[in-house]
Design an enzyme around this catalytic site. Structure first.
Site, PDB file in Angstrom:
ATOM      1  N   LYS A 108      37.264  45.929  50.407  1.00  0.00           N
ATOM      2  CA  LYS A 108      37.911  47.017  50.708  1.00  0.00           C
ATOM      3  C   LYS A 108      36.849  48.242  50.645  1.00  0.00           C
ATOM      4  CE  LYS A 108      41.343  44.369  51.287  1.00  0.00           C
ATOM      5  NZ  LYS A 108      42.403  44.004  50.221  1.00  0.00           N
TER       6      LYS A 108
ATOM      7  N   ASP B  74      43.785  46.016  38.664  1.00  0.00           N
ATOM      8  CA  ASP B  74      43.342  45.721  39.924  1.00  0.00           C
ATOM      9  C   ASP B  74      42.761  47.115  40.487  1.00  0.00           C
ATOM     10  OD1 ASP B  74      42.882  45.765  42.756  1.00  0.00           O
ATOM     11  OD2 ASP B  74      44.236  44.068  43.044  1.00  0.00           O
TER      12      ASP B  74
ATOM     13  N   TYR C 275      49.998  43.921  45.270  1.00  0.00           N
ATOM     14  CA  TYR C 275      49.255  43.541  46.322  1.00  0.00           C
ATOM     15  C   TYR C 275      49.960  42.120  46.568  1.00  0.00           C
ATOM     16  CZ  TYR C 275      45.825  41.208  49.668  1.00  0.00           C
ATOM     17  OH  TYR C 275      45.307  40.764  50.763  1.00  0.00           O
TER      18      TYR C 275
ATOM     19  N   ARG D 106      25.278  27.986  42.477  1.00  0.00           N
ATOM     20  CA  ARG D 106      26.695  28.198  42.219  1.00  0.00           C
ATOM     21  C   ARG D 106      26.656  28.913  40.741  1.00  0.00           C
ATOM     22  NH1 ARG D 106      29.051  23.874  40.107  1.00  0.00           N
ATOM     23  NH2 ARG D 106      28.355  22.239  41.382  1.00  0.00           N
TER      24      ARG D 106
HETATM   25  C1  LIG Z   1      43.036  43.124  49.773  1.00  0.00           C
HETATM   26  C2  LIG Z   1      43.376  43.137  48.255  1.00  0.00           C
HETATM   27  C3  LIG Z   1      43.339  41.971  47.231  1.00  0.00           C
HETATM   28  C4  LIG Z   1      43.077  40.621  47.452  1.00  0.00           C
HETATM   29  O1  LIG Z   1      41.376  40.547  47.942  1.00  0.00           O
HETATM   30  P1  LIG Z   1      40.769  39.613  49.340  1.00  0.00           P
HETATM   31  O2  LIG Z   1      39.351  40.172  49.301  1.00  0.00           O
HETATM   32  O3  LIG Z   1      41.665  39.943  50.310  1.00  0.00           O
HETATM   33  O4  LIG Z   1      40.969  38.227  48.701  1.00  0.00           O
HETATM   34  C5  LIG Z   1      43.549  42.291  45.952  1.00  0.00           C
HETATM   35  N1  LIG Z   1      44.111  43.336  45.537  1.00  0.00           N
HETATM   36  C6  LIG Z   1      44.138  44.596  46.252  1.00  0.00           C
HETATM   37  C7  LIG Z   1      44.732  45.633  45.696  1.00  0.00           C
HETATM   38  C8  LIG Z   1      44.077  44.537  47.602  1.00  0.00           C
HETATM   39  O5  LIG Z   1      43.860  45.616  48.643  1.00  0.00           O
END
Ligand SMILES: *Cc1c(COP(=O)(O)O)cnc(C)c1O
Length: 386
Positions: free
Chosen positions: A203, A178, A106, A54
């Site tokens: 992604k 992000d 998001y 962890r």
């Molecule tokens: C999918 C996404 C998230 C969240 O990510 P997860 O891996 O699904 O928890 C955050 N920001 C953006 C821009 C995303 O496309």
């Protein structure tokens, strides 16, 4: 041993940074250290750098260093999901703090701020950060964090990262970006003045639609120690196999992104001419309202294309039912092309008034353009729109 020297190109770092052949066997790929614990020589005297997975695990250390190198940052931290990474940033705040959140964020990020952290006394102000005057005016004495997402989802607005960081300078507020849509191949927020980069590695970084994950990259040592303590204490760490999958994925990120960008541009340019399409939104088009900012801060314009169809929601529904190659699914950034209807699917939880304000209409369709042969993708869209 490969290092994250700044003189190396992105592709070289993608393949080598944070990794070296296994010293005991010569294995060129970082092994999957599928172990929860590590034996000690004597109580408290560990053999290497590890005592419990962890806290840290060698496979995770490799991908954390790799992602840090790709973002041009000093420290990387990996999480079990993108929202877990976002939550870790929010846990650096205290009750009474204010956050400025870009308004087209998001959905899961919006939910985390408004439904979880609001209860803990962290106040969120939604701001259209393409409007710098509005952003400046939104600052309060207790503003401790700005959260930027650019390009935004699904309207692909571009926020000027350097300009927003400039506004935050000297206020005591950190800026987090992000960078999921752009990836480190197209945009490096730390070099534009941001303090924290956040990724959903689910992604483009993962890129194969087979693993959920998240990451943070920072330069500041003290912030890194604080985030590491939160990571250890809350335990939202990725599985070791997921870390290995990401190590495999980042090796091809640059190659995949080049094809995503080229295909998306072709699709966008084709759809502009299509009689069934009202409007195409793609940051690479001169017609995009923030094209100049995109050109300034991004190396290319990504794999996401948003279109407004002529006609009502039924037209959109018909298109989404007729596609063969494009998968009708939420998520994005994988090698396979996906299509979705934000008003019904990913953004259904956004109140209709807010959706209208953001331009997420019933005729809006979002494409995640994959790396298939682009002529086949265009043929698929054409037959679905016929
Ligand atoms: C999918 C996404 C998230 C969240 O990510 P997860 O891996 O699904 O928890 C955050 N920001 C953006 C821009 C995303 O496309």
């Amino acid at each position: 041993m490969s290092t994250s020297s700044h003189s190396q190109g992105f592709g070289t770092k993608a393949i080598h940074a944070g990794q070296r052949p296994d010293p005991s066997t010569g294995a060129i790929m970082t092994p999957i250290y599928q172990t929860s614990t590590f034996v000690q020589q004597s109580p408290g005297k560990i053999i290497g750098e590890y005592d419990y997975s962890r806290a840290a695990n060698p496979t995770r250390t490799a991908i954390e260093a790799n992602l840090a190198a790709l973002e041009g940052g000093k420290h990387g931290l990996c999480y079990s999901s993108g929202v877990a990474a976002t939550g870790a940033v929010l846990h650096t705040l205290s009750a009474g703090d204010n956050v400025l959140l870009c308004d087209d964020v998001y959905g899961g990020t919006n939910r985390l701020f408004h439904r979880i952290f609001a209860q803990l006394g962290i106040e969120t102000t939604l701001v259209d950060m393409t409007d710098l005057d509005a952003t400046r005016a939104a600052f309060r004495d207790n503003t401790k964090l700005l959260w930027i997402e650019t390009p935004t989802n699904p309207t692909l607005k571009i926020i000027d990262i350097a300009a927003v960081c400039e506004l935050a300078k000297g206020t005591g507020a950190r800026v987090a970006v992000d960078n999921t849509f752009a990836t480190p191949f197209l945009q490096n927020p730390l070099s534009l003045g941001a303090d924290i980069v956040c990724h959903s590695t689910t992604k483009y970084i993962g890129g194969h639609s087979d693993a959920i994950g998240g990451a943070l990259i920072v330069n500041d040592d003290e912030l890194h120690q604080q985030l590491k303590f939160i990571q250890l204490s809350e335990g939202a760490v990725p599985g070791i196999f997921e870390c290995f999958l990401l190590l495999r994925s980042t090796k091809t990120l640059h190659v995949r992104m080049e094809r995503h960008c080229a295909n998306a541009r072709r699709v966008a340019e084709h759809l502009i001419e299509h009689p069934a399409v009202e409007r195409v939104v793609y940051p690479g088009l001169e017609s995009h309202p923030q094209h100049a900012i995109a050109k300034k801060q991004m190396r290319d314009f990504g794999g996401m294309v948003t279109i407004y169809l002529k006609g009502d929601i039924e037209r959109a529904r018909t298109m989404l039912e007729r596609v063969h190659l494009f998968g009708l699914a939420e998520s994005l950034g994988g090698v396979e092309s996906l299509i979705e209807h934000p008003a019904i699917m990913t953004h259904a939880s956004v109140p209709p008034e807010q959706r209208a304000k953001l331009g997420i209409s019933d005729s809006l369709v979002r494409l995640s353009v994959g790396i298939e042969n682009v002529d086949d993708l265009i043929a698929d869209l054409d037959q679905a729109l016929a």
